[in-house]
Scaffold this motif. Structure first.
Motif, PDB file in Angstrom:
ATOM      1  N   GLU A  47       0.816  -1.322  -0.003  1.00  0.00           N
ATOM      2  CA  GLU A  47       0.120   0.008  -0.073  1.00  0.00           C
ATOM      3  C   GLU A  47       0.875   1.248   0.080  1.00  0.00           C
ATOM      4  O   GLU A  47       0.135   2.209   0.407  1.00  0.00           O
ATOM      5  CB  GLU A  47      -0.907   0.070   1.189  1.00  0.00           C
ATOM      6  N   GLY A  48       2.061   1.074  -0.233  1.00  0.00           N
ATOM      7  CA  GLY A  48       2.925   2.143  -0.371  1.00  0.00           C
ATOM      8  C   GLY A  48       4.339   1.858   0.515  1.00  0.00           C
ATOM      9  O   GLY A  48       4.164   0.999   1.413  1.00  0.00           O
ATOM     10  N   ALA A  49       5.401   2.305   0.468  1.00  0.00           N
ATOM     11  CA  ALA A  49       6.704   2.332   0.970  1.00  0.00           C
ATOM     12  C   ALA A  49       7.407   3.711   1.040  1.00  0.00           C
ATOM     13  O   ALA A  49       7.592   4.478   0.241  1.00  0.00           O
ATOM     14  CB  ALA A  49       7.558   1.444   0.200  1.00  0.00           C
ATOM     15  N   LEU A  50       8.087   3.721   2.176  1.00  0.00           N
ATOM     16  CA  LEU A  50       9.161   4.572   2.399  1.00  0.00           C
ATOM     17  C   LEU A  50      10.149   4.544   1.410  1.00  0.00           C
ATOM     18  O   LEU A  50      10.385   3.542   1.120  1.00  0.00           O
ATOM     19  CB  LEU A  50       9.723   4.722   3.812  1.00  0.00           C
ATOM     20  N   GLN A  51      10.814   5.579   1.165  1.00  0.00           N
ATOM     21  CA  GLN A  51      11.872   5.383   0.052  1.00  0.00           C
ATOM     22  C   GLN A  51      13.080   4.541   0.501  1.00  0.00           C
ATOM     23  O   GLN A  51      13.690   3.738  -0.341  1.00  0.00           O
ATOM     24  CB  GLN A  51      12.611   6.789  -0.279  1.00  0.00           C
ATOM     25  N   ALA A  78       3.690   6.812 -10.061  1.00  0.00           N
ATOM     26  CA  ALA A  78       3.842   6.743  -8.735  1.00  0.00           C
ATOM     27  C   ALA A  78       3.571   8.148  -8.074  1.00  0.00           C
ATOM     28  O   ALA A  78       3.934   9.065  -8.776  1.00  0.00           O
ATOM     29  CB  ALA A  78       5.176   6.042  -8.218  1.00  0.00           C
ATOM     30  N   GLU A  79       3.268   8.211  -6.915  1.00  0.00           N
ATOM     31  CA  GLU A  79       3.443   9.614  -6.150  1.00  0.00           C
ATOM     32  C   GLU A  79       3.655   9.448  -4.698  1.00  0.00           C
ATOM     33  O   GLU A  79       3.565   8.333  -4.172  1.00  0.00           O
ATOM     34  CB  GLU A  79       1.849  10.338  -6.415  1.00  0.00           C
ATOM     35  N   ARG A  80       4.182  10.423  -4.302  1.00  0.00           N
ATOM     36  CA  ARG A  80       4.561  10.621  -2.717  1.00  0.00           C
ATOM     37  C   ARG A  80       3.375  11.131  -1.955  1.00  0.00           C
ATOM     38  O   ARG A  80       2.899  12.071  -2.529  1.00  0.00           O
ATOM     39  CB  ARG A  80       5.843  11.352  -2.565  1.00  0.00           C
ATOM     40  N   ARG A  81       3.126  10.514  -0.910  1.00  0.00           N
ATOM     41  CA  ARG A  81       1.948  10.994  -0.075  1.00  0.00           C
ATOM     42  C   ARG A  81       2.488  10.923   1.304  1.00  0.00           C
ATOM     43  O   ARG A  81       3.382  10.128   1.771  1.00  0.00           O
ATOM     44  CB  ARG A  81       0.751   9.997  -0.259  1.00  0.00           C
ATOM     45  N   PRO A  82       1.647  11.647   2.243  1.00  0.00           N
ATOM     46  CA  PRO A  82       2.156  11.875   3.542  1.00  0.00           C
ATOM     47  C   PRO A  82       1.980  10.115   4.090  1.00  0.00           C
ATOM     48  O   PRO A  82       0.817   9.497   3.847  1.00  0.00           O
ATOM     49  CB  PRO A  82       1.205  12.651   4.316  1.00  0.00           C
ATOM     50  N   ALA A  83       2.744   9.775   4.988  1.00  0.00           N
ATOM     51  CA  ALA A  83       2.666   8.340   5.561  1.00  0.00           C
ATOM     52  C   ALA A  83       1.421   8.591   6.561  1.00  0.00           C
ATOM     53  O   ALA A  83       1.517   9.416   7.367  1.00  0.00           O
ATOM     54  CB  ALA A  83       4.172   8.087   6.297  1.00  0.00           C
ATOM     55  N   PRO A  84       0.583   7.328   6.444  1.00  0.00           N
ATOM     56  CA  PRO A  84      -0.599   7.406   7.411  1.00  0.00           C
ATOM     57  C   PRO A  84      -0.088   7.468   9.095  1.00  0.00           C
ATOM     58  O   PRO A  84      -0.920   8.035   9.855  1.00  0.00           O
ATOM     59  CB  PRO A  84      -1.372   6.167   6.978  1.00  0.00           C
ATOM     60  N   ARG A  87       2.796  11.779   9.646  1.00  0.00           N
ATOM     61  CA  ARG A  87       2.778  12.686   8.836  1.00  0.00           C
ATOM     62  C   ARG A  87       4.136  13.530   8.159  1.00  0.00           C
ATOM     63  O   ARG A  87       4.220  14.145   7.157  1.00  0.00           O
ATOM     64  CB  ARG A  87       1.769  13.813   9.096  1.00  0.00           C
ATOM     65  N   ARG A  88       5.091  13.454   8.815  1.00  0.00           N
ATOM     66  CA  ARG A  88       6.301  14.108   8.551  1.00  0.00           C
ATOM     67  C   ARG A  88       7.072  13.025   7.446  1.00  0.00           C
ATOM     68  O   ARG A  88       7.837  13.753   6.504  1.00  0.00           O
ATOM     69  CB  ARG A  88       7.482  13.970   9.555  1.00  0.00           C
ATOM     70  N   SER A  89       6.622  11.831   7.450  1.00  0.00           N
ATOM     71  CA  SER A  89       7.365  10.905   6.525  1.00  0.00           C
ATOM     72  C   SER A  89       6.442  10.956   5.247  1.00  0.00           C
ATOM     73  O   SER A  89       5.243  11.325   5.125  1.00  0.00           O
ATOM     74  CB  SER A  89       7.594   9.644   6.892  1.00  0.00           C
ATOM     75  N   ARG A  90       6.987  10.563   3.942  1.00  0.00           N
ATOM     76  CA  ARG A  90       6.391  10.353   2.855  1.00  0.00           C
ATOM     77  C   ARG A  90       6.392   9.109   2.269  1.00  0.00           C
ATOM     78  O   ARG A  90       7.472   8.478   2.087  1.00  0.00           O
ATOM     79  CB  ARG A  90       6.641  11.471   1.848  1.00  0.00           C
ATOM     80  N   ILE A  91       5.357   8.585   1.864  1.00  0.00           N
ATOM     81  CA  ILE A  91       5.412   7.093   1.312  1.00  0.00           C
ATOM     82  C   ILE A  91       5.279   7.289  -0.063  1.00  0.00           C
ATOM     83  O   ILE A  91       4.615   8.236  -0.815  1.00  0.00           O
ATOM     84  CB  ILE A  91       4.369   6.173   1.860  1.00  0.00           C
TER      85      ILE A  91
END
Length: 141
Positions: A47-51, A78-84, A87-91
């Motif tokens: 469902e998404g991953a940190l870089q 692909a797109e970067r979104r705030p991590a659920p 919020r400081r991280s992006r997935i």
């Protein structure tokens, strides 16, 4: 001194090079390379991953991941979104266009694999895959 083809590690290396060449040729029209394809395939499994997770799972340098994700974002795959959960991280998540690209390339990807494994019978391909999974599980992410 042993011949190069007597060295299993060398054969795996050469097979990896050939596989990469075939996949890059098939991807050339889209403007992507095998590394982009690997990121997309990985993102399709989650469902998404940190870089940093992409870097660890795919074995790519973290700085390379940034560029790959930038390229995939430009294409809308692909797109970067705030991590659920932070919020400081992006997935990085796969977009619907990215999923469509993977669906559209499934057959071509299978054809590349078939070309690479032409000398093997179907049962041998299955055995090879099983053995590679076992070896990959011993040290590869």
């Amino acid at each position: 001194m042993r011949a190069l083809h007597a060295d299993t590690g060398y054969l795996l290396y050469r097979l990896g090079l050939r596989s990469g060449q075939l996949f890059n040729t098939f991807l050339q029209e889209s403007g992507l390379r095998l590394r982009h394809y690997a990121v997309l395939r990985f993102l399709a499994t989650c469902e998404g991953a940190l870089q940093r997770e992409l870097s660890a799972q795919l074995g790519y340098d973290p700085s390379a991941i940034v560029g790959l994700v930038d390229d995939l974002e430009k294409l809308g795959f692909a797109e970067r979104r705030p991590a659920p959960d932070d919020r400081r991280s992006r997935i990085v998540v796969l977009t619907e266009d990215g999923r469509a690209f993977l669906r559209d390339t499934d057959q071509a990807g299978q054809e590349v694999t078939d070309e690479l494994l032409t000398p093997l019978a179907p049962a041998e391909r299955k055995t090879l895959h099983t053995l590679l999974l076992r070896v990959a599980g011993n040290g590869l992410a």
